[in-house]
Scaffold this motif. Structure first.
Motif: not given
Length: 266
Positions: A22-46
């Motif tokens: 995730v780039n510094q100017y981005e944010l995001g969400l992680v969907f696990r089986l269609g449900k929001v799991s957590r928020v993506l943060t800048p850097g490497v996300n597993l």
């Protein structure tokens, strides 16, 4: 051997899918089986491959070009208006969950709100109050888009095009105003020129009069000094004549003054 290669490719695929950058100017969400799991943060996300799906959102300020549309003013004049909207996402979760496409929603909301504002104004007001329309539109959009996690930072009307006949009339009016201002400036210039010329003549006459006055003063002072003794003599003779006029012992001629003047002149 082929099996080993196949297994290696699967493992490589799993590793690639388990990481998201995730780039510094981005944010995001992680969907696990269609449900929001957590928020993506800048850097490497597993991630858990095949189970978790990332969705990234650019949170920088963006510009939306609102297409031109025809609107009707309160006095039934048709005007074409287009605008640009500056916005940014401030809540990724609401931007992804509360509205299907926030960009498209902003464009439609802008057109609807702008149509309502223009419909409450007459043509002259709309043409002369662009800043008011910008402010009103920006305030309304910012309030309505807050539920979508979006902040409208600024709205600018790009063009307000009145009908062709009104536009031609405005052009003729502007031309007439320019000609009027030019005529006024020319008249003021001629007036100023005449004033300056008159002031120059007056100044010249004043200087000439002052010179003549000084010359007359000098002549008068010289004459007064020169004729002072003659005047005293004339006065003495007049007094003597009046005193001795009735005297029988001494007789003074009536023409003694004239005789004295002739004598002095000689």
């Amino acid at each position: 051997m082929y099996l080993e290669i196949f297994v290696g490719l699967i493992i490589l695929y799993i590793i690639i899918k388990s990481m998201v950058i995730v780039n510094q100017y981005e944010l995001g969400l992680v969907f696990r089986l269609g449900k929001v799991s957590r928020v993506l943060t800048p850097g490497v996300n597993l991630l858990i491959p095949l189970i978790e799906n990332p969705v990234r959102v650019d949170v920088r300020t963006k510009v939306i070009d609102v297409p031109s549309q025809e609107m009707i003013t309160r006095d039934n004049a048709a005007v074409s208006i287009d605008a640009v909207v500056y916005y940014r996402v401030i809540d990724v979760k609401r931007a992804l969950l509360e509205v299907q496409n926030y960009q498209y929603a902003i464009i439609n909301l802008t057109q609807t709100t702008l149509r309502a504002i223009i419909g409450s104004m007459e043509l002259d007001e709309a043409l002369n109050n662009r800043e008011y329309i910008n402010t009103k539109l920006s305030e309304t959009l910012d309030k309505d888009t807050d539920a979508w996690g979006v902040k409208v930072e600024k709205v600018e009307l790009r063009e307000i095009e009145p009908p062709t006949d009104i536009k031609n009339a405005m052009t003729q009016q502007m031309k007439a105003e320019r000609l009027k201002r030019a005529a006024i400036l020319e008249a003021e210039g001629e007036k100023q020129s005449k004033i300056l010329k008159a002031e120059g003549i007056a100044q010249s006459l004043r200087i000439e009069a002052e010179g003549q006055a000084k010359a007359i003063k000098i002549v008068a002072e010289s004459a007064q000094q020169y004729f002072k003794d003659e005047a005293q003599l004339y006065k003495a003779l007049e007094v003597s004549r009046d005193v001795l006029k009735e005297n029988t012992k001494y007789v003074i001629s009536e023409n003694i003054i004239d005789i004295a003047k002739k004598f002095i002149k000689k």
